[in-house]
Design a protein around this motif. Structure first.
Motif, PDB file in Angstrom:
ATOM      1  N   TYR A 157      12.340   7.820  -9.988  1.00  0.00           N
ATOM      2  CA  TYR A 157      12.174   8.701  -8.705  1.00  0.00           C
ATOM      3  C   TYR A 157      11.990   7.936  -7.540  1.00  0.00           C
ATOM      4  N   TYR A 158      11.203   6.944  -7.459  1.00  0.00           N
ATOM      5  CA  TYR A 158      10.930   5.947  -6.558  1.00  0.00           C
ATOM      6  C   TYR A 158      12.022   5.143  -6.066  1.00  0.00           C
ATOM      7  N   MET A 159      12.537   4.593  -7.089  1.00  0.00           N
ATOM      8  CA  MET A 159      13.824   3.398  -7.072  1.00  0.00           C
ATOM      9  C   MET A 159      14.984   4.560  -6.229  1.00  0.00           C
ATOM     10  N   MET A 160      15.249   5.536  -6.654  1.00  0.00           N
ATOM     11  CA  MET A 160      16.366   6.283  -6.041  1.00  0.00           C
ATOM     12  C   MET A 160      15.955   6.634  -4.863  1.00  0.00           C
ATOM     13  N   GLU A 161      14.818   7.070  -4.373  1.00  0.00           N
ATOM     14  CA  GLU A 161      14.598   7.278  -3.075  1.00  0.00           C
ATOM     15  C   GLU A 161      14.660   6.111  -2.182  1.00  0.00           C
ATOM     16  N   LEU A 162      14.054   4.999  -2.476  1.00  0.00           N
ATOM     17  CA  LEU A 162      14.159   3.604  -1.723  1.00  0.00           C
ATOM     18  C   LEU A 162      15.666   3.370  -1.666  1.00  0.00           C
ATOM     19  N   GLY A 163      16.518   3.408  -2.772  1.00  0.00           N
ATOM     20  CA  GLY A 163      17.630   3.117  -2.707  1.00  0.00           C
ATOM     21  C   GLY A 163      18.539   3.861  -1.459  1.00  0.00           C
ATOM     22  N   GLY A 164      18.274   5.362  -1.931  1.00  0.00           N
ATOM     23  CA  GLY A 164      18.853   6.325  -0.833  1.00  0.00           C
ATOM     24  C   GLY A 164      18.612   6.032   0.551  1.00  0.00           C
ATOM     25  N   TRP A 165      17.280   5.583   0.990  1.00  0.00           N
ATOM     26  CA  TRP A 165      17.005   5.222   2.307  1.00  0.00           C
ATOM     27  C   TRP A 165      17.755   3.832   2.693  1.00  0.00           C
ATOM     28  N   TYR A 166      17.705   2.964   1.849  1.00  0.00           N
ATOM     29  CA  TYR A 166      18.548   1.851   2.129  1.00  0.00           C
ATOM     30  C   TYR A 166      20.061   2.098   2.310  1.00  0.00           C
ATOM     31  N   TYR A 167      20.588   3.220   1.602  1.00  0.00           N
ATOM     32  CA  TYR A 167      22.008   3.599   1.749  1.00  0.00           C
ATOM     33  C   TYR A 167      22.063   4.203   3.123  1.00  0.00           C
ATOM     34  N   GLU A 168      21.462   5.103   3.497  1.00  0.00           N
ATOM     35  CA  GLU A 168      21.211   5.725   5.087  1.00  0.00           C
ATOM     36  C   GLU A 168      21.262   4.533   5.881  1.00  0.00           C
ATOM     37  N   GLN A 169      20.573   3.676   5.738  1.00  0.00           N
ATOM     38  CA  GLN A 169      20.563   2.440   6.651  1.00  0.00           C
ATOM     39  C   GLN A 169      21.517   1.547   6.700  1.00  0.00           C
ATOM     40  N   ARG A 170      22.603   1.707   5.771  1.00  0.00           N
ATOM     41  CA  ARG A 170      23.640   1.018   5.601  1.00  0.00           C
ATOM     42  C   ARG A 170      23.567  -0.428   5.156  1.00  0.00           C
ATOM     43  N   GLU A 171      22.337  -0.502   4.375  1.00  0.00           N
ATOM     44  CA  GLU A 171      21.923  -1.730   3.569  1.00  0.00           C
ATOM     45  C   GLU A 171      22.325  -1.630   2.208  1.00  0.00           C
ATOM     46  N   PHE A 172      23.583  -1.393   1.960  1.00  0.00           N
ATOM     47  CA  PHE A 172      24.033  -1.273   0.701  1.00  0.00           C
ATOM     48  C   PHE A 172      23.688  -2.046  -0.260  1.00  0.00           C
ATOM     49  N   MET A 173      23.630  -3.435  -0.188  1.00  0.00           N
ATOM     50  CA  MET A 173      23.291  -4.329  -1.364  1.00  0.00           C
ATOM     51  C   MET A 173      21.961  -3.986  -2.170  1.00  0.00           C
ATOM     52  N   LEU A 174      20.899  -3.603  -0.778  1.00  0.00           N
ATOM     53  CA  LEU A 174      19.582  -3.336  -1.296  1.00  0.00           C
ATOM     54  C   LEU A 174      19.404  -1.708  -2.019  1.00  0.00           C
ATOM     55  N   ALA A 175      20.564  -0.967  -1.586  1.00  0.00           N
ATOM     56  CA  ALA A 175      20.552   0.316  -2.130  1.00  0.00           C
ATOM     57  C   ALA A 175      21.009   0.056  -3.584  1.00  0.00           C
ATOM     58  N   LYS A 176      21.939  -0.689  -3.781  1.00  0.00           N
ATOM     59  CA  LYS A 176      22.616  -1.055  -5.126  1.00  0.00           C
ATOM     60  C   LYS A 176      21.528  -1.669  -5.940  1.00  0.00           C
ATOM     61  N   LYS A 177      20.712  -2.374  -5.264  1.00  0.00           N
ATOM     62  CA  LYS A 177      19.694  -3.107  -6.188  1.00  0.00           C
ATOM     63  C   LYS A 177      18.820  -2.064  -6.705  1.00  0.00           C
ATOM     64  N   TYR A 178      18.326  -1.025  -5.996  1.00  0.00           N
ATOM     65  CA  TYR A 178      17.421  -0.088  -6.144  1.00  0.00           C
ATOM     66  C   TYR A 178      18.208   0.995  -7.444  1.00  0.00           C
ATOM     67  N   TYR A 179      19.381   1.183  -6.803  1.00  0.00           N
ATOM     68  CA  TYR A 179      20.101   2.229  -7.858  1.00  0.00           C
ATOM     69  C   TYR A 179      20.366   1.523  -9.247  1.00  0.00           C
ATOM     70  N   GLU A 180      20.458   0.217  -9.366  1.00  0.00           N
ATOM     71  CA  GLU A 180      20.850  -0.564 -10.591  1.00  0.00           C
ATOM     72  C   GLU A 180      19.414  -0.234 -11.463  1.00  0.00           C
ATOM     73  N   MET A 181      18.397  -0.514 -10.788  1.00  0.00           N
ATOM     74  CA  MET A 181      17.038  -0.582 -11.347  1.00  0.00           C
ATOM     75  C   MET A 181      16.700   0.871 -12.249  1.00  0.00           C
ATOM     76  N   ALA A 182      17.098   1.924 -11.234  1.00  0.00           N
ATOM     77  CA  ALA A 182      17.061   3.150 -11.869  1.00  0.00           C
ATOM     78  C   ALA A 182      18.078   3.599 -12.929  1.00  0.00           C
ATOM     79  N   ALA A 183      19.325   2.775 -12.770  1.00  0.00           N
ATOM     80  CA  ALA A 183      20.029   3.228 -13.929  1.00  0.00           C
ATOM     81  C   ALA A 183      19.781   2.384 -15.343  1.00  0.00           C
ATOM     82  N   ALA A 184      18.967   1.589 -15.155  1.00  0.00           N
ATOM     83  CA  ALA A 184      18.425   0.823 -16.380  1.00  0.00           C
ATOM     84  C   ALA A 184      17.524   1.584 -17.079  1.00  0.00           C
TER      85      ALA A 184
END
Length: 184
Positions: free
Chosen positions: A65-92
């Motif tokens: 949940y926290y990984m997705m929320e932080l990934g979503g925040w980075y996505y909104e900030q257009r920091e896509f590499m950081l968003a991807k990092k947290y989404y990959e953590m949650a996907a794991a």
């Protein structure tokens, strides 16, 4: 907002934190998150504390949940590499929303060129876990021939099955408009 035991130095628009015998607790990190969520005009310091608090919650709880929320925040900030990092953590952790979000990153080329194979694989995993959005994104890939052969019949079949799932949906976040639009 000042936090006990922290002081920050701005260096080329980045922050460095110096800790002075202070350790964050889960409750404090949750309060930082809560306060940030309510703040309509966060400062750079608020944003910094939010990301620190969320990182802490991720490390301490391991909850997707926290990984997705932080990934979503980075996505909104257009920091896509950081968003991807947290989404990959949650996907794991096999989070279906993480697969869906990664699908968007690959489909729209947020970290380089679009990679329709990776997008397809992510959408497929999310769809297998019940994501209606992922299923209509897969249908779109069949319609457009992205990674798969163009197959309008398969596209139509998927959309018609999704229509049955959302026909009586009560909330817009259940993908009803997207399905109806594609069915038209």
């Amino acid at each position: 907002m000042q936090w006990p035991g922290f002081f920050m130095v701005r260096i080329r628009q980045k922050f460095c934190v110096y800790r002075q015998e202070y350790f964050m607790t889960i409750e404090e990190a949750k309060k930082i998150k809560h306060d940030f969520d309510k703040n309509q005009t966060p400062t750079d310091e608020d944003k910094f504390m939010y990301t620190e608090g969320m990182d802490f919650l991720i490390k301490e709880t391991g909850e997707s949940y926290y990984m997705m929320e932080l990934g979503g925040w980075y996505y909104e900030q257009r920091e896509f590499m950081l968003a991807k990092k947290y989404y990959e953590m949650a996907a794991a952790l096999d989070d279906s929303n993480a697969y869906l979000s990664l699908g968007y990153i690959w489909y729209y080329g947020r970290v380089g060129e679009p990679d329709y194979k990776k997008a397809f694989e992510c959408y497929k995993k999310a769809g297998e876990q019940g994501s209606i959005v992922a299923e209509y994104k897969l249908a779109d890939m069949y319609k457009n021939g992205y990674y798969v052969e163009k197959d309008y019949c398969r596209y139509k079949d998927i959309i018609e099955k999704l229509y049955d799932k959302v026909e009586n949906a009560q909330y817009l976040d259940e993908a009803k408009p997207e399905i109806f639009t594609r069915l038209a």
